[in-house]
Design an enzyme around this catalytic site. Structure first.
Site: not given
Ligand code: GLU
Ligand code: ZN
Length: 318
Positions: A11, A251-253, A255
């Site tokens: 995604s 997590s992507k959030r 970083k």
């Protein structure tokens, strides 16, 4: 040609982090080791989270790492388009198949209602849909329609779905008992992940799925849906999630060790070597090209739920 077709289906909702990259490498190696074909599919349906630029960056990051694909963005094939946002007509068609059999119904519940109705919580964050809108009369529907656009739900059959995970072994779940009727299209018209992924894995002839085990509980849902749509399920294998020492998921959030950072710290060969070492393919990290790892990934290396990393091991020293 081995007949194996695998895919990587990210995604584009942010830059890939170390965990995503590790998963991409495992999926790619599984396919290449089996002499199969690799498809890259962008799961960009959610306009609130996904952006085209993230997709472009993702493609660039995969190429930089040395992971290639036989079909996907930049490599059009028979199963395109490869961005889900351009495939909405297919998801509508699948909905039509289910609708024609009376297996869909409109759901008018708001998020707040869903949460309130699902007590007591089981503590695992899963909210089972209790079937509130399952048998509304035509008049009740018309009444609710005045104030709210409905989502669409699928009447999930009862019973246990079993499958044999390539890495984690036999799995079983009662989908109706766990999730209830599945949401297939949101009230704003966005098709749900479970629908899109199932339709596309079928349409793209996918025979093997290797992905992170955060999606383990989605698999029985997808198998059920696939059977309802007349497809044959691929072989599923779920790979360990990367966690830090205190058990926190990357997590992507946040970083966490994202590709922007990793590309500054390592060459592609160095990063591949670090990942190969993490997974147990190399005894110590040494620079290696992704394709030199073909043949080295073994099932035993993936037979666990988590892999622990220490962020201080990823600061660029070698
Ligand atoms: N698009 C999903 C994600 O990035 C993964 C889909 C899949 O591999 O089934 O979480
Ligand atoms: Zn409802």
């Amino acid at each position: 040609m081995s007949g194996v077709r695998g895919r990587f289906a990210p995604s584009p909702s942010g830059r890939m982090h170390l965990g995503n990259v590790c998963c991409a490498l495992a999926a790619w190696l599984s396919v290449r080791q089996d002499g199969g074909e690799m498809v890259l599919r962008m799961e960009d349906l959610d306009p609130d989270r996904c952006r085209r630029e993230y997709g472009e960056l993702l493609i660039d990051d995969l190429r930089w790492l040395g992971l290639d694909w036989d079909e996907g963005p930049g490599k059009e094939g028979a199963c395109g388009p490869y961005w889900q946002s351009a495939r909405r007509d297919r998801y509508e068609q699948a909905l039509q198949t289910l609708r024609a059999r009376g297996e869909l119904y409109p759901c008018y519940c708001t998020r707040a209602q869903l949460h309130a109705a699902s007590a007591p919580h089981r503590g695992d964050g899963v909210v089972r849909y209790p079937g509130t809108c399952r048998s509304l009369s035509a008049r009740e529907r018309a009444e609710r329609e005045k104030t709210r656009a409905p989502a669409l739900r699928w009447r999930v059959p009862e019973g246990t779905v079993a499958f044999d995970d390539r890495f984690l072994g036999p799995q079983a779940m009662d989908v109706q008992g766990t999730f209830g009727d599945l949401l297939l299209r949101r009230s704003d018209g966005v098709h749900a992940y479970q629908l899109a992924v199932t339709v596309d894995d079928m349409a793209m002839g996918i025979t093997q799925v290797v992905r992170g085990n955060d999606l383990l509980a989605s698999t029985p849902c997808q198998i059920l849906l696939m059977r309802a749509l007349g497809g044959k399920e691929p072989r599923y294998g779920h790979v360990p999630l990367l966690v830090t020492g205190d058990g926190r998921r990357l997590s992507k959030r946040e970083k966490d060790l994202d590709m922007g950072v990793l590309r500054q710290r390592y060459t592609p060969e160095q990063l591949c070597g670090k990942l190969a070492n993490l997974l147990g393919m190399l005894d110590k990290p040494e620079p290696v090209k992704a394709r030199e790892l073909i043949g080295l990934l073994k099932r035993e290396m993936l037979q666990r739920e988590t892999l622990c990393i220490r962020p201080q091991d990823w600061t660029g020293e070698y």
